[in-house]
Design a protein around this motif. Sequence first.
Motif, PDB file in Angstrom:
ATOM      1  N   LYS A 211      11.297  60.756  99.260  1.00  0.00           N
ATOM      2  CA  LYS A 211      11.668  62.135  98.923  1.00  0.00           C
ATOM      3  C   LYS A 211      11.843  62.305  97.417  1.00  0.00           C
ATOM      4  CE  LYS A 211      13.686  63.359 103.376  1.00  0.00           C
ATOM      5  NZ  LYS A 211      12.863  62.356 104.073  1.00  0.00           N
ATOM      6  N   MET A 212      12.309  61.263  96.727  1.00  0.00           N
ATOM      7  CA  MET A 212      12.394  61.332  95.270  1.00  0.00           C
ATOM      8  C   MET A 212      11.005  61.495  94.660  1.00  0.00           C
ATOM      9  SD  MET A 212      15.293  58.434  94.484  1.00  0.00           S
ATOM     10  CE  MET A 212      15.056  58.586  92.716  1.00  0.00           C
ATOM     11  N   VAL A 213      10.026  60.805  95.228  1.00  0.00           N
ATOM     12  CA  VAL A 213       8.653  60.935  94.752  1.00  0.00           C
ATOM     13  C   VAL A 213       8.134  62.349  95.024  1.00  0.00           C
ATOM     14  CG1 VAL A 213       6.284  60.097  95.003  1.00  0.00           C
ATOM     15  CG2 VAL A 213       8.194  58.473  95.051  1.00  0.00           C
ATOM     16  N   PHE A 214       8.394  62.864  96.230  1.00  0.00           N
ATOM     17  CA  PHE A 214       7.938  64.218  96.558  1.00  0.00           C
ATOM     18  C   PHE A 214       8.556  65.240  95.607  1.00  0.00           C
ATOM     19  CE2 PHE A 214       7.673  62.733 101.262  1.00  0.00           C
ATOM     20  CZ  PHE A 214       6.517  62.024 100.982  1.00  0.00           C
ATOM     21  N   ALA A 215       9.837  65.049  95.257  1.00  0.00           N
ATOM     22  CA  ALA A 215      10.498  65.959  94.314  1.00  0.00           C
ATOM     23  C   ALA A 215       9.804  65.906  92.956  1.00  0.00           C
ATOM     24  CB  ALA A 215      11.978  65.587  94.180  1.00  0.00           C
ATOM     25  N   ASN A 216       9.407  64.706  92.535  1.00  0.00           N
ATOM     26  CA  ASN A 216       8.677  64.574  91.269  1.00  0.00           C
ATOM     27  C   ASN A 216       7.325  65.268  91.344  1.00  0.00           C
ATOM     28  OD1 ASN A 216      10.674  63.120  89.970  1.00  0.00           O
ATOM     29  ND2 ASN A 216       9.864  61.131  90.602  1.00  0.00           N
ATOM     30  N   TRP A 217       6.613  65.091  92.456  1.00  0.00           N
ATOM     31  CA  TRP A 217       5.314  65.746  92.609  1.00  0.00           C
ATOM     32  C   TRP A 217       5.458  67.272  92.580  1.00  0.00           C
ATOM     33  CZ3 TRP A 217       3.175  62.376  97.231  1.00  0.00           C
ATOM     34  CH2 TRP A 217       2.813  61.115  96.727  1.00  0.00           C
ATOM     35  N   ALA A 218       6.554  67.769  93.153  1.00  0.00           N
ATOM     36  CA  ALA A 218       6.748  69.217  93.216  1.00  0.00           C
ATOM     37  C   ALA A 218       6.946  69.835  91.837  1.00  0.00           C
ATOM     38  CB  ALA A 218       7.951  69.548  94.105  1.00  0.00           C
ATOM     39  N   ARG A 219       7.282  69.015  90.840  1.00  0.00           N
ATOM     40  CA  ARG A 219       7.437  69.532  89.483  1.00  0.00           C
ATOM     41  C   ARG A 219       6.095  69.862  88.845  1.00  0.00           C
ATOM     42  NH1 ARG A 219      11.456  65.094  89.234  1.00  0.00           N
ATOM     43  NH2 ARG A 219      13.533  66.028  89.246  1.00  0.00           N
ATOM     44  N   THR A 220       5.025  69.227  89.334  1.00  0.00           N
ATOM     45  CA  THR A 220       3.701  69.435  88.731  1.00  0.00           C
ATOM     46  C   THR A 220       2.683  70.024  89.697  1.00  0.00           C
ATOM     47  OG1 THR A 220       3.169  67.111  89.212  1.00  0.00           O
ATOM     48  CG2 THR A 220       4.013  67.616  87.007  1.00  0.00           C
ATOM     49  N   HIS A 221       3.033  70.104  90.984  1.00  0.00           N
ATOM     50  CA  HIS A 221       2.154  70.713  91.982  1.00  0.00           C
ATOM     51  C   HIS A 221       2.860  71.924  92.584  1.00  0.00           C
ATOM     52  CE1 HIS A 221       0.577  66.588  91.686  1.00  0.00           C
ATOM     53  NE2 HIS A 221      -0.563  67.078  92.122  1.00  0.00           N
ATOM     54  N   ASP A 222       2.082  72.739  93.282  1.00  0.00           N
ATOM     55  CA  ASP A 222       2.625  73.973  93.883  1.00  0.00           C
ATOM     56  C   ASP A 222       3.230  73.630  95.245  1.00  0.00           C
ATOM     57  OD1 ASP A 222       3.260  76.598  94.165  1.00  0.00           O
ATOM     58  OD2 ASP A 222       1.201  77.352  94.201  1.00  0.00           O
ATOM     59  N   VAL A 223       4.363  72.908  95.220  1.00  0.00           N
ATOM     60  CA  VAL A 223       5.051  72.449  96.430  1.00  0.00           C
ATOM     61  C   VAL A 223       6.445  73.063  96.460  1.00  0.00           C
ATOM     62  CG1 VAL A 223       5.872  70.453  97.738  1.00  0.00           C
ATOM     63  CG2 VAL A 223       3.771  70.270  96.385  1.00  0.00           C
ATOM     64  N   HIS A 224       6.835  73.615  97.635  1.00  0.00           N
ATOM     65  CA  HIS A 224       8.115  74.311  97.765  1.00  0.00           C
ATOM     66  C   HIS A 224       8.799  73.848  99.052  1.00  0.00           C
ATOM     67  CE1 HIS A 224       6.707  77.027  94.567  1.00  0.00           C
ATOM     68  NE2 HIS A 224       5.527  76.839  95.147  1.00  0.00           N
ATOM     69  N   PHE A 225      10.142  73.799  99.023  1.00  0.00           N
ATOM     70  CA  PHE A 225      10.911  73.242 100.138  1.00  0.00           C
ATOM     71  C   PHE A 225      11.820  74.313 100.744  1.00  0.00           C
ATOM     72  CE2 PHE A 225       9.960  69.869  97.124  1.00  0.00           C
ATOM     73  CZ  PHE A 225       9.406  68.892  97.942  1.00  0.00           C
ATOM     74  N   TYR A 226      11.764  74.403 102.095  1.00  0.00           N
ATOM     75  CA  TYR A 226      12.550  75.390 102.824  1.00  0.00           C
ATOM     76  C   TYR A 226      13.265  74.743 104.004  1.00  0.00           C
ATOM     77  CZ  TYR A 226       9.421  78.431 100.208  1.00  0.00           C
ATOM     78  OH  TYR A 226       8.725  79.046  99.188  1.00  0.00           O
ATOM     79  N   ARG A 227      14.444  75.255 104.279  1.00  0.00           N
ATOM     80  CA  ARG A 227      15.285  74.805 105.399  1.00  0.00           C
ATOM     81  C   ARG A 227      15.582  73.305 105.338  1.00  0.00           C
ATOM     82  NH1 ARG A 227      18.722  77.550 108.943  1.00  0.00           N
ATOM     83  NH2 ARG A 227      19.144  76.162 110.667  1.00  0.00           N
ATOM     84  N   PRO A 228      16.444  72.881 104.420  1.00  0.00           N
ATOM     85  CA  PRO A 228      17.149  73.693 103.434  1.00  0.00           C
ATOM     86  C   PRO A 228      16.239  74.100 102.273  1.00  0.00           C
ATOM     87  CG  PRO A 228      17.691  71.395 103.110  1.00  0.00           C
ATOM     88  CD  PRO A 228      16.854  71.463 104.352  1.00  0.00           C
ATOM     89  N   ASN A 229      16.593  75.221 101.637  1.00  0.00           N
ATOM     90  CA  ASN A 229      15.843  75.687 100.475  1.00  0.00           C
ATOM     91  C   ASN A 229      16.328  74.945  99.235  1.00  0.00           C
ATOM     92  OD1 ASN A 229      14.974  77.462 102.399  1.00  0.00           O
ATOM     93  ND2 ASN A 229      15.555  79.308 101.312  1.00  0.00           N
ATOM     94  N   TRP A 230      15.435  74.272  98.564  1.00  0.00           N
ATOM     95  CA  TRP A 230      15.816  73.566  97.335  1.00  0.00           C
ATOM     96  C   TRP A 230      14.592  73.402  96.458  1.00  0.00           C
ATOM     97  CZ3 TRP A 230      13.825  68.566  96.266  1.00  0.00           C
ATOM     98  CH2 TRP A 230      13.156  67.944  97.335  1.00  0.00           C
ATOM     99  N   LYS A 231      14.843  73.159  95.194  1.00  0.00           N
ATOM    100  CA  LYS A 231      13.732  72.908  94.285  1.00  0.00           C
ATOM    101  C   LYS A 231      14.148  71.864  93.260  1.00  0.00           C
ATOM    102  CE  LYS A 231      14.920  76.776  91.219  1.00  0.00           C
ATOM    103  NZ  LYS A 231      14.415  78.033  90.585  1.00  0.00           N
ATOM    104  N   PRO A 232      13.208  71.028  92.825  1.00  0.00           N
ATOM    105  CA  PRO A 232      13.521  70.045  91.781  1.00  0.00           C
ATOM    106  C   PRO A 232      13.798  70.757  90.470  1.00  0.00           C
ATOM    107  CG  PRO A 232      11.470  69.514  92.926  1.00  0.00           C
ATOM    108  CD  PRO A 232      11.840  70.908  93.310  1.00  0.00           C
ATOM    109  N   THR A 233      14.742  70.244  89.711  1.00  0.00           N
ATOM    110  CA  THR A 233      15.013  70.779  88.384  1.00  0.00           C
ATOM    111  C   THR A 233      14.178  70.024  87.371  1.00  0.00           C
ATOM    112  OG1 THR A 233      16.885  69.277  88.167  1.00  0.00           O
ATOM    113  CG2 THR A 233      17.334  71.484  88.998  1.00  0.00           C
ATOM    114  N   ALA A 234      14.263  70.425  86.133  1.00  0.00           N
ATOM    115  CA  ALA A 234      13.478  69.787  85.078  1.00  0.00           C
ATOM    116  C   ALA A 234      13.871  68.323  84.926  1.00  0.00           C
ATOM    117  CB  ALA A 234      13.687  70.517  83.762  1.00  0.00           C
ATOM    118  N   ILE A 235      12.922  67.479  84.602  1.00  0.00           N
ATOM    119  CA  ILE A 235      13.182  66.066  84.368  1.00  0.00           C
ATOM    120  C   ILE A 235      14.175  65.923  83.220  1.00  0.00           C
ATOM    121  CG2 ILE A 235      12.142  63.879  83.630  1.00  0.00           C
ATOM    122  CD1 ILE A 235       9.590  64.782  85.028  1.00  0.00           C
TER     123      ILE A 235
END
Length: 246
Positions: A211-235
């Motif tokens: 999941k840490m890797v997915f959060a990193n990928w979401a910073r550079t790809h169009d990936v969004h997380f719902y239920r729970p809703n969250w987003k990675p912050t800037a590195i």
Amino acid sequence: MHCGTCALVTSSGQLIGSERGEEIDRSECIIRMNDAPSVQYQPDVGRRTTVRVIAHSSLQRVLRNRQELINASQETVFIFWGPSIAMRRDGRGHVYNNLRLLKQLLPKLKVYTITRLKMLKLDELFKKETGIDRKGSNSWLSTGWFTMAVALELCDRISVYGMVPPDFCRSSSHRTVPYHYYEPSGPDECSMYLSHERNRRGSHHRFNTEKMVFANWARTHDVHFYRPNWKPTAIGSNSSYTLIGP
């Protein structure tokens, strides 16, 4: 195959009571994992399935539920992954043999396997992203890892439903839900994540590391997380993610 928008629907108990089904079904492509059903759970997880990514260890469960998962899904693309010994094509790969028989029974079925070369590349990617050698650490990549890799190749935008942030289970106030939404009496999700992450004997998934890797990928790809809703912050910020809603 190419999809503009994808809903990657996890099997998490986080989806229970979410009422996200209609929202999920509005995506161009809907990706599910293993034997996760939609029948009886449509208000929360939707009804359509475009791609289903399945682990070698889930094959028998999928075959037992063939009437629901396969026979009724002639438009679904099935992608199987597993160790090369299970996928070998010389008559001794039990997963590949079962898939050949299934294809004979259902000639229109769209079924594929992840190649050995692709498996090796995904192993290398895990080491590159985490610094951890998968084999040396007695780790098995999860179906979620392969599903995210497939989604990144297929989809322009990915909406992931039911995946918690990397540190979610370390909070004493985390929401307690079953590991699978369709097994309400099954193991607790966070207990499963933490036991796999901590155990160093035998083969285990590293769910939180992934999941840490997915959060990193979401910073550079169009990936969004719902239920729970969250987003990675800037590195470089104090937290690796920000909760933005229920």
